[in-house]
Design a protein around this motif. Structure first.
Motif, mmCIF file in Angstrom:
data_model
loop_
_atom_site.group_PDB
_atom_site.id
_atom_site.type_symbol
_atom_site.label_atom_id
_atom_site.label_comp_id
_atom_site.label_asym_id
_atom_site.label_seq_id
_atom_site.Cartn_x
_atom_site.Cartn_y
_atom_site.Cartn_z
ATOM 1 N N THR A 3 0.852 -1.179 0.000
ATOM 2 C CA THR A 3 0.000 0.000 0.000
ATOM 3 C C THR A 3 0.887 1.226 0.000
ATOM 4 O OG1 THR A 3 -0.147 0.016 2.402
ATOM 5 C CG2 THR A 3 -1.890 -1.146 1.216
ATOM 6 N N GLY A 4 0.344 2.314 -0.500
ATOM 7 C CA GLY A 4 1.122 3.538 -0.569
ATOM 8 C C GLY A 4 0.217 4.739 -0.754
ATOM 9 N N THR A 5 0.741 5.766 -1.391
ATOM 10 C CA THR A 5 0.047 7.025 -1.562
ATOM 11 C C THR A 5 -0.118 7.338 -3.045
ATOM 12 O OG1 THR A 5 1.081 7.803 0.472
ATOM 13 C CG2 THR A 5 0.117 9.470 -0.946
ATOM 14 N N HIS A 6 -1.303 7.798 -3.417
ATOM 15 C CA HIS A 6 -1.546 8.210 -4.801
ATOM 16 C C HIS A 6 -0.676 9.420 -5.113
ATOM 17 C CE1 HIS A 6 -3.619 9.815 -8.321
ATOM 18 N NE2 HIS A 6 -4.151 8.611 -8.456
ATOM 19 N N ARG A 7 0.000 9.401 -6.238
ATOM 20 C CA ARG A 7 0.975 10.454 -6.555
ATOM 21 C C ARG A 7 0.346 11.820 -6.760
ATOM 22 N NH1 ARG A 7 0.954 8.107 -11.892
ATOM 23 N NH2 ARG A 7 2.677 6.730 -11.429
ATOM 24 N N ASP A 8 -0.923 11.878 -7.154
ATOM 25 C CA ASP A 8 -1.569 13.168 -7.423
ATOM 26 C C ASP A 8 -2.422 13.681 -6.269
ATOM 27 O OD1 ASP A 8 -0.473 13.218 -10.030
ATOM 28 O OD2 ASP A 8 -2.127 11.999 -10.791
ATOM 29 N N THR A 9 -3.129 12.774 -5.600
ATOM 30 C CA THR A 9 -4.088 13.201 -4.580
ATOM 31 C C THR A 9 -3.583 13.037 -3.156
ATOM 32 O OG1 THR A 9 -5.149 11.030 -4.414
ATOM 33 C CG2 THR A 9 -5.985 12.548 -6.108
ATOM 34 N N GLY A 10 -2.619 12.161 -2.936
ATOM 35 C CA GLY A 10 -2.134 11.893 -1.597
ATOM 36 C C GLY A 10 -3.003 10.902 -0.829
ATOM 37 N N ALA A 11 -4.038 10.409 -1.476
ATOM 38 C CA ALA A 11 -4.921 9.434 -0.835
ATOM 39 C C ALA A 11 -4.230 8.078 -0.734
ATOM 40 C CB ALA A 11 -6.214 9.300 -1.640
ATOM 41 N N ALA A 12 -4.692 7.268 0.219
ATOM 42 C CA ALA A 12 -4.151 5.912 0.366
ATOM 43 C C ALA A 12 -4.497 5.104 -0.876
ATOM 44 C CB ALA A 12 -4.724 5.249 1.608
ATOM 45 N N LEU A 13 -3.558 4.282 -1.302
ATOM 46 C CA LEU A 13 -3.733 3.492 -2.523
ATOM 47 C C LEU A 13 -3.144 2.117 -2.272
ATOM 48 C CD1 LEU A 13 -4.723 3.941 -5.455
ATOM 49 C CD2 LEU A 13 -2.399 4.543 -6.055
ATOM 50 N N GLY A 14 -3.825 1.097 -2.728
ATOM 51 C CA GLY A 14 -3.326 -0.254 -2.531
ATOM 52 C C GLY A 14 -3.756 -1.163 -3.659
ATOM 53 N N GLY A 15 -3.384 -2.414 -3.565
ATOM 54 C CA GLY A 15 -3.785 -3.414 -4.541
ATOM 55 C C GLY A 15 -3.205 -3.174 -5.919
ATOM 56 N N VAL A 16 -3.990 -3.534 -6.926
ATOM 57 C CA VAL A 16 -3.544 -3.435 -8.315
ATOM 58 C C VAL A 16 -3.351 -1.971 -8.726
ATOM 59 C CG1 VAL A 16 -4.162 -3.964 -10.699
ATOM 60 C CG2 VAL A 16 -4.587 -5.641 -8.912
ATOM 61 N N ALA A 17 -4.157 -1.065 -8.180
ATOM 62 C CA ALA A 17 -4.012 0.358 -8.519
ATOM 63 C C ALA A 17 -2.637 0.879 -8.105
ATOM 64 C CB ALA A 17 -5.116 1.174 -7.859
ATOM 65 N N TYR A 18 -2.173 0.468 -6.930
ATOM 66 C CA TYR A 18 -0.856 0.913 -6.476
ATOM 67 C C TYR A 18 0.256 0.233 -7.268
ATOM 68 C CZ TYR A 18 2.930 2.249 -3.328
ATOM 69 O OH TYR A 18 4.098 2.766 -2.812
ATOM 70 N N LEU A 19 0.070 -1.030 -7.604
ATOM 71 C CA LEU A 19 1.042 -1.738 -8.448
ATOM 72 C C LEU A 19 1.165 -1.043 -9.797
ATOM 73 C CD1 LEU A 19 2.939 -4.095 -9.121
ATOM 74 C CD2 LEU A 19 0.900 -5.400 -9.783
ATOM 75 N N ARG A 20 0.035 -0.651 -10.367
ATOM 76 C CA ARG A 20 0.021 0.053 -11.661
ATOM 77 C C ARG A 20 0.813 1.364 -11.565
ATOM 78 N NH1 ARG A 20 -3.361 0.098 -16.057
ATOM 79 N NH2 ARG A 20 -3.560 2.113 -17.060
ATOM 80 N N GLN A 21 0.605 2.113 -10.492
ATOM 81 C CA GLN A 21 1.325 3.375 -10.305
ATOM 82 C C GLN A 21 2.823 3.128 -10.167
ATOM 83 O OE1 GLN A 21 -0.153 6.609 -7.660
ATOM 84 N NE2 GLN A 21 1.719 6.189 -6.500
ATOM 85 N N ARG A 22 3.199 2.101 -9.394
ATOM 86 C CA ARG A 22 4.616 1.792 -9.214
ATOM 87 C C ARG A 22 5.267 1.362 -10.527
ATOM 88 N NH1 ARG A 22 5.389 -2.586 -5.413
ATOM 89 N NH2 ARG A 22 3.263 -3.209 -5.833
ATOM 90 N N LEU A 23 4.566 0.529 -11.314
ATOM 91 C CA LEU A 23 5.095 0.118 -12.620
ATOM 92 C C LEU A 23 5.288 1.332 -13.525
ATOM 93 C CD1 LEU A 23 3.174 -3.166 -13.388
ATOM 94 C CD2 LEU A 23 5.644 -2.873 -13.468
ATOM 95 N N SER A 24 4.307 2.215 -13.548
ATOM 96 C CA SER A 24 4.413 3.421 -14.367
ATOM 97 C C SER A 24 5.604 4.272 -13.947
ATOM 98 C CB SER A 24 3.119 4.224 -14.259
ATOM 99 O OG SER A 24 3.199 5.394 -15.019
ATOM 100 N N ASP A 25 5.807 4.424 -12.636
ATOM 101 C CA ASP A 25 6.947 5.204 -12.136
ATOM 102 C C ASP A 25 8.270 4.592 -12.581
ATOM 103 O OD1 ASP A 25 5.221 6.939 -10.889
ATOM 104 O OD2 ASP A 25 5.475 6.071 -8.888
ATOM 105 N N VAL A 26 8.380 3.267 -12.468
ATOM 106 C CA VAL A 26 9.619 2.575 -12.843
ATOM 107 C C VAL A 26 9.875 2.701 -14.336
ATOM 108 C CG1 VAL A 26 10.679 0.284 -13.062
ATOM 109 C CG2 VAL A 26 9.633 0.978 -10.903
ATOM 110 N N ILE A 27 8.850 2.469 -15.148
ATOM 111 C CA ILE A 27 8.992 2.502 -16.602
ATOM 112 C C ILE A 27 9.388 3.888 -17.087
ATOM 113 C CG2 ILE A 27 7.692 2.355 -18.767
ATOM 114 C CD1 ILE A 27 6.056 0.083 -17.388
ATOM 115 N N ASN A 28 8.833 4.925 -16.479
ATOM 116 C CA ASN A 28 9.051 6.294 -16.945
ATOM 117 C C ASN A 28 10.230 7.007 -16.278
ATOM 118 O OD1 ASN A 28 6.902 6.998 -18.971
ATOM 119 N ND2 ASN A 28 5.679 6.055 -17.357
#
Length: 115
Positions: A3-28
């Motif tokens: 679990t972590g924090t949404h990069r734009d809103t600061g809201a708590a984020l977990g599961g596949v949504a957080y994995l998607r954000q982490r993958l995007s960060d790594v790729i870019n």
């Protein structure tokens, strides 16, 4: 799953949504570009001006697998199975990534963008 924090809103984020954000960060994030974390990121930027052909697809898969398996990127809860990449425009690509979560469940993430 992490679990972590949404990069734009600061809201708590977990599961596949957080994995998607982490993958995007790594790729870019180009490997070596973060001063405090030189090992974080991927070498996907090496593909930006290449022709999209069979070699391109193979190189993209290898670079993505390398980034996912890099312990510095924190993606140990995901195992890559398959990837599809398409050119969206000049230096812009769309990725569909399929794999398995650490609990064995399959996951497909469409619409990831690079470039």
């Amino acid at each position: 799953m992490k679990t972590g924090t949404h990069r734009d809103t600061g809201a708590a984020l977990g599961g596949v949504a957080y994995l998607r954000q982490r993958l995007s960060d790594v790729i870019n994030t180009p490997l070596g570009s973060l001063v405090g974390r030189r090992e974080f990121g991927s070498r996907m930027h090496e593909l930006l001006d290449r022709n999209v052909n069979e070699a391109f697809h193979m190189n993209a898969y290898v670079l993505l697998a390398e980034a996912i398996n890099n312990p510095a990127n924190g993606l140990e809860d995901f195992k890559l199975k398959e990837m599809q990449i398409e050119r969206l425009g000049d230096a812009h690509y769309g990725l569909t990534i399929m794999g398995f979560l650490d609990d064995g469940n399959p996951v497909t993430m469409e619409g990831l963008q690079y470039g």
